[in-house]
Write a protein that holds these residues in place. Structure first.
Motif, mmCIF file in Angstrom:
data_model
loop_
_atom_site.group_PDB
_atom_site.id
_atom_site.type_symbol
_atom_site.label_atom_id
_atom_site.label_comp_id
_atom_site.label_asym_id
_atom_site.label_seq_id
_atom_site.Cartn_x
_atom_site.Cartn_y
_atom_site.Cartn_z
ATOM 1 N N TYR A 13 105.649 17.579 46.448
ATOM 2 C CA TYR A 13 105.482 16.361 45.647
ATOM 3 C C TYR A 13 106.109 15.137 46.308
ATOM 4 C CZ TYR A 13 103.558 19.457 42.193
ATOM 5 O OH TYR A 13 102.764 20.378 41.558
ATOM 6 N N GLU A 14 107.114 15.331 47.117
ATOM 7 C CA GLU A 14 107.683 14.210 47.872
ATOM 8 C C GLU A 14 106.736 13.769 48.982
ATOM 9 O OE1 GLU A 14 111.569 15.529 49.110
ATOM 10 O OE2 GLU A 14 112.416 15.177 47.112
ATOM 11 N N PRO A 17 103.174 11.853 47.005
ATOM 12 C CA PRO A 17 103.570 11.144 45.778
ATOM 13 C C PRO A 17 102.363 10.659 44.978
ATOM 14 C CG PRO A 17 103.898 9.743 47.686
ATOM 15 C CD PRO A 17 103.518 11.098 48.215
#
Length: 150
Positions: A13-14, A17
């Motif tokens: 998820y980083e 984004p």
């Protein structure tokens, strides 16, 4: 082939984004459970989802016809790094788990069909219906890995 259930990690998820990759499902309060499969040597995560309103899914719960729950092929993502797979134990509803058992082939076949349809459509984005088909798919962020030429 068994169905492997995983969560995607914080690293995933980083690296993807929501502000940039808006069609990838995100939840701030909990992770999405996903089915992990390998197709043509590529690793995919297919998320469980509620309120699905299209035909590109494997239904895991149809007890409420206006609220289909299942595995949503349109929100599949590629797992491009081993750090994206969590080792945490995945918990899903028992009825959804029961729906998966014995249906691995159907899930794989359904996703392969969707993937092939997506690849064909993505190669002809000059056609309006193909633009619409591809617009809401999270596969749009993985054209390089899928071998799709613009």
């Amino acid at each position: 082939m068994g169905v492997e259930l995983i969560y995607l990690t914080k690293d995933f998820y980083e690296d993807y984004p929501q502000s940039v990759y808006s069609e990838i499902l995100h939840k701030n309060d909990r992770p999405y459970a996903v089915v992990f499969i390998i197709v043509d040597g590529l690793e995919f995560a297919l998320p469980f989802r509620s309120h699905i309103r299209h035909q590109y899914l494997f239904i895991t719960d149809s007890s409420h016809p206006n609220d289909l729950k299942g595995i949503d092929y349109t929100k599949a993502v590629l797992i491009t790094s081993p750090t994206y797979k969590s080792s945490s134990e995945v918990r899903i509803r028992q009825n959804e788990f029961n729906a998966l058992k014995g249906n691995e082939y159907k899930i794989m076949k359904g996703f392969k069909s969707y993937l092939n349809q997506y690849k064909k459509a993505a190669k002809r984005l000059d056609v309006k219906r193909n633009q619409t088909f591809c617009k809401y798919s999270s596969l749009q962020y993985f054209h390089k890995e899928l071998g799709i030429e613009p």
